[in-house]
Design an enzyme around this catalytic site. Structure first.
Site, short mmCIF file in Angstrom:
data_model
loop_
_atom_site.label_atom_id
_atom_site.label_comp_id
_atom_site.label_asym_id
_atom_site.label_seq_id
_atom_site.Cartn_x
_atom_site.Cartn_y
_atom_site.Cartn_z
N ASP A 76 0.84 -1.20 0.00
CA ASP A 76 0.00 0.00 0.00
C ASP A 76 0.88 1.25 0.00
OD1 ASP A 76 -2.45 1.26 -0.10
OD2 ASP A 76 -2.68 1.35 2.07
N TYR B 165 1.08 5.74 -0.50
CA TYR B 165 0.66 6.93 0.26
C TYR B 165 0.71 8.09 -0.73
CZ TYR B 165 0.66 9.42 4.86
OH TYR B 165 0.36 10.14 5.99
N HIS C 141 -3.71 13.94 1.36
CA HIS C 141 -3.88 13.03 2.50
C HIS C 141 -2.64 13.09 3.39
CE1 HIS C 141 -4.94 9.50 4.85
NE2 HIS C 141 -3.81 8.92 4.51
N ARG D 159 1.80 16.29 13.43
CA ARG D 159 2.97 17.17 13.51
C ARG D 159 2.59 18.53 12.94
NH1 ARG D 159 4.53 12.56 10.97
NH2 ARG D 159 4.22 13.65 9.02
N GLU E 25 -10.45 3.77 4.50
CA GLU E 25 -9.63 4.60 3.61
C GLU E 25 -10.08 4.34 2.18
OE1 GLU E 25 -5.43 3.88 4.44
OE2 GLU E 25 -5.47 5.38 6.05
N GLU F 293 -9.47 4.05 -1.43
CA GLU F 293 -8.27 3.81 -2.23
C GLU F 293 -8.65 3.10 -3.53
OE1 GLU F 293 -4.80 2.23 -0.39
OE2 GLU F 293 -5.32 3.00 1.62
N ASP G 173 -8.95 0.33 2.74
CA ASP G 173 -7.89 -0.06 3.67
C ASP G 173 -8.37 0.29 5.09
OD1 ASP G 173 -5.48 -0.66 4.90
OD2 ASP G 173 -4.53 1.22 4.32
N ARG H 248 -7.20 3.67 13.99
CA ARG H 248 -6.31 4.83 14.20
C ARG H 248 -5.64 4.83 15.56
NH1 ARG H 248 -5.47 5.79 9.06
NH2 ARG H 248 -7.32 6.51 7.94
N GLN I 198 -2.92 2.29 15.41
CA GLN I 198 -1.89 2.84 14.51
C GLN I 198 -1.02 3.88 15.23
OE1 GLN I 198 -3.66 4.56 11.00
NE2 GLN I 198 -1.71 5.04 10.02
N LYS J 176 -3.68 -2.14 10.42
CA LYS J 176 -4.11 -2.21 9.02
C LYS J 176 -4.37 -3.63 8.54
CE LYS J 176 -3.01 2.17 7.68
NZ LYS J 176 -3.84 3.04 6.84
N THR K 86 -8.68 -5.81 4.55
CA THR K 86 -8.67 -4.85 3.43
C THR K 86 -9.71 -5.35 2.45
OG1 THR K 86 -6.28 -4.56 3.72
CG2 THR K 86 -7.24 -3.79 1.64
N THR L 152 -4.77 6.40 0.57
CA THR L 152 -6.01 7.16 0.64
C THR L 152 -6.03 8.26 -0.41
OG1 THR L 152 -6.02 6.76 3.00
CG2 THR L 152 -7.50 8.48 2.18
N GLU M 270 -9.41 12.44 8.48
CA GLU M 270 -9.31 13.78 7.91
C GLU M 270 -10.61 14.56 8.06
OE1 GLU M 270 -7.06 13.94 3.93
OE2 GLU M 270 -7.35 11.81 4.27
MN MN Z 1 -3.94 2.95 3.18
#
Ligand code: MN
Length: 429
Positions: free
Chosen positions: A127, A129, A134, A143, A199, A201, A233, A237, A240, A253, A257, A360, A374
């Site tokens: 997978d 990114y 995203h 951050r 997610e 995707e 996916d 959270r 994670q 994860k 899926t 995502t 998000e």
């Molecule tokens: Mn993903």
């Protein structure tokens, strides 16, 4: 081109996902029967084993006909793009005129009468990114001062996922248990995830493949992509957030899926190709192995993507699902070709039937965010459903439905069908 009609009348209706110009491949099973490869056409499926046995694939190689008699698409994917293109073109003839309709009609089944299976025995699943929106949105939540890490615009980021827990649309998703740690407590605890997310995707399947030690140049990358599906996916959270450093996603994860059952070929997507994402002037230049004029000119796909949600309460009230997101695959920062080329750039061997996910798909606008993390800003701004319910993350009984389709003036609309899953309560843990 629009206008090539099938004698399967439902394939000619403007809103079908499966006009003659699509013909996505999948694997289905009749009640009590064995798994068969088929192509979707209107509300029917053409059984390719029966089509091969009826000797309607004349003119194609014996290997292609033999691949149609398997119980997964792996053999066909192993033959490469030219083989699947030739097969698809032959099937278009079969479904539009020659041979006579009467010979083929008995080889069709109603989609409503069969169970769809995983289309492929997936050897490996990776997978990526690839959405900079995203990556920036998620990065900002964790951050605030430094949302996008310095490698992002140089290297297509990815991680190795788990193939064994890829399931077909319609499979229930059990809420995972796991280790989580709230910010205000000293030690983690083990229990059901309280931040289950989806997610949005797109998945793409490897065609052909490469030998170990032999990278795939970007000029050849698309010869190694069979086609696309929708992919959810599912992500916990809270698990994670606690586990992801320093090696990336793991149990947050790999519990499930979901993918849609129909694989839309790159040939069907041809009319919907668009330029790759326009990298802003100030972004770093692509390293040469990821840079191709052709990819820049047509590396994108104008594929509209949607997320719909229906809670258990909405189902009980017979309320329709509510749309949460309208995104587009063309918003990805990295193209499919760049992801695939990067994956093999160290000599890693990709094999026919391997599944690669885009990550995502989020866009720039607030209605194009591809996950609840998000949309609700990690739960800080709950989502309001039409019946008054609210969501920070998914609740038990929630059904998530992904849809995808391509539209362009002068061409037949093609769709991906759906990728669905209902969340089931965690086991006692
Ligand atoms: Mn993903």
């Amino acid at each position: 081109m629009a206008g090539i009609r099938s004698w399967v009348e439902s394939a000619n209706e403007g809103r079908t996902d499966f006009p003659l110009r699509n013909l996505p491949f999948g694997v289905f099973r009749r009640s009590g029967g064995r798994a068969c490869i088929g192509v979707a056409v209107g509300d029917r499926i053409l059984d390719l084993r029966a089509t091969a046995e009826a000797e309607l694939l004349g003119g194609l190689s014996g290997e292609i006909a033999a691949s149609c008699e398997q119980d997964s698409l792996n053999s066909l994917m192993g033959l490469g793009r030219d083989a699947s293109r030739a097969l698809r073109e032959r099937l278009m003839e079969v479904l539009s005129g020659q041979p006579a309709q009467g010979r083929v009609e008995s080889l069709l089944v109603q989609q409503a009468d069969v169970k769809m299976l995983l289309p492929v025995r997936i050897g490996d699943y990776t997978d990526f990114y690839a959405s900079v929106y995203h990556a920036t949105n998620v990065g900002r939540l964790f951050r605030p001062d430094n949302p996008l890490l310095p490698n992002y615009k140089y290297v297509p980021i990815g991680y190795h996922g788990r193939a064994s827990s890829v399931v077909v649309s319609g499979t229930e998703i059990q809420r995972p248990c796991g280790q989580t740690k709230a910010a205000d407590v000293a030690a983690p605890s083990f229990g059901p995830s309280r931040s289950l997310d989806y997610e949005l995707e797109v998945g793409f399947f490897v065609s052909g493949g490469n030998a170990l030690g032999e990278p795939i140049p970007i000029s050849e990358a698309e010869l190694h992509i069979f086609g696309l599906c929708l992919l959810n996916d599912w992500s916990a959270r809270d698990i994670q957030a606690w586990e992801y450093q320093p090696l990336g996603p793991f149990l947050a994860k790999n519990f499930a899926t979901s993918i849609s059952p129909w694989v839309v070929t790159m040939d069907a997507l041809e009319p919907f190709r668009v330029p790759a994402f326009a990298r802003p002037e100030e972004d770093p230049a692509l390293l040469p192995y990821l840079n191709s004029e052709e990819d820049k000119a047509r590396g994108g796909i104008d594929l509209k993507l949607e997320v719909w949600l229906r809670s258990a309460k909405m189902r009980a009230e017979s309320a329709d699902p509510v749309r949460l997101t309208q995104g587009n695959l063309r918003d990805l920062y990295w193209t499919l070709a760049q992801m695939l080329t990067h994956h093999a750039s160290n000599g890693c061997n990709l094999q026919a039937g391997d599944l690669l996910g885009t990550g995502t798909v989020s866009g720039a606008s607030p209605d194009a965010l591809g996950c609840l993390l998000e949309i609700t800003r990690r739960g800080a701004e709950p989502l309001q459903l039409p019946n008054g319910e609210t969501r920070k993350f998914l609740e038990d009984g929630d059904e998530v439905i992904l849809r995808g389709y391509c539209e362009r003036e002068g061409y037949d609309r093609i769709g991906f069908g759906e990728c669905r899953g209902v969340v089931r309560a965690a086991p006692s843990c």
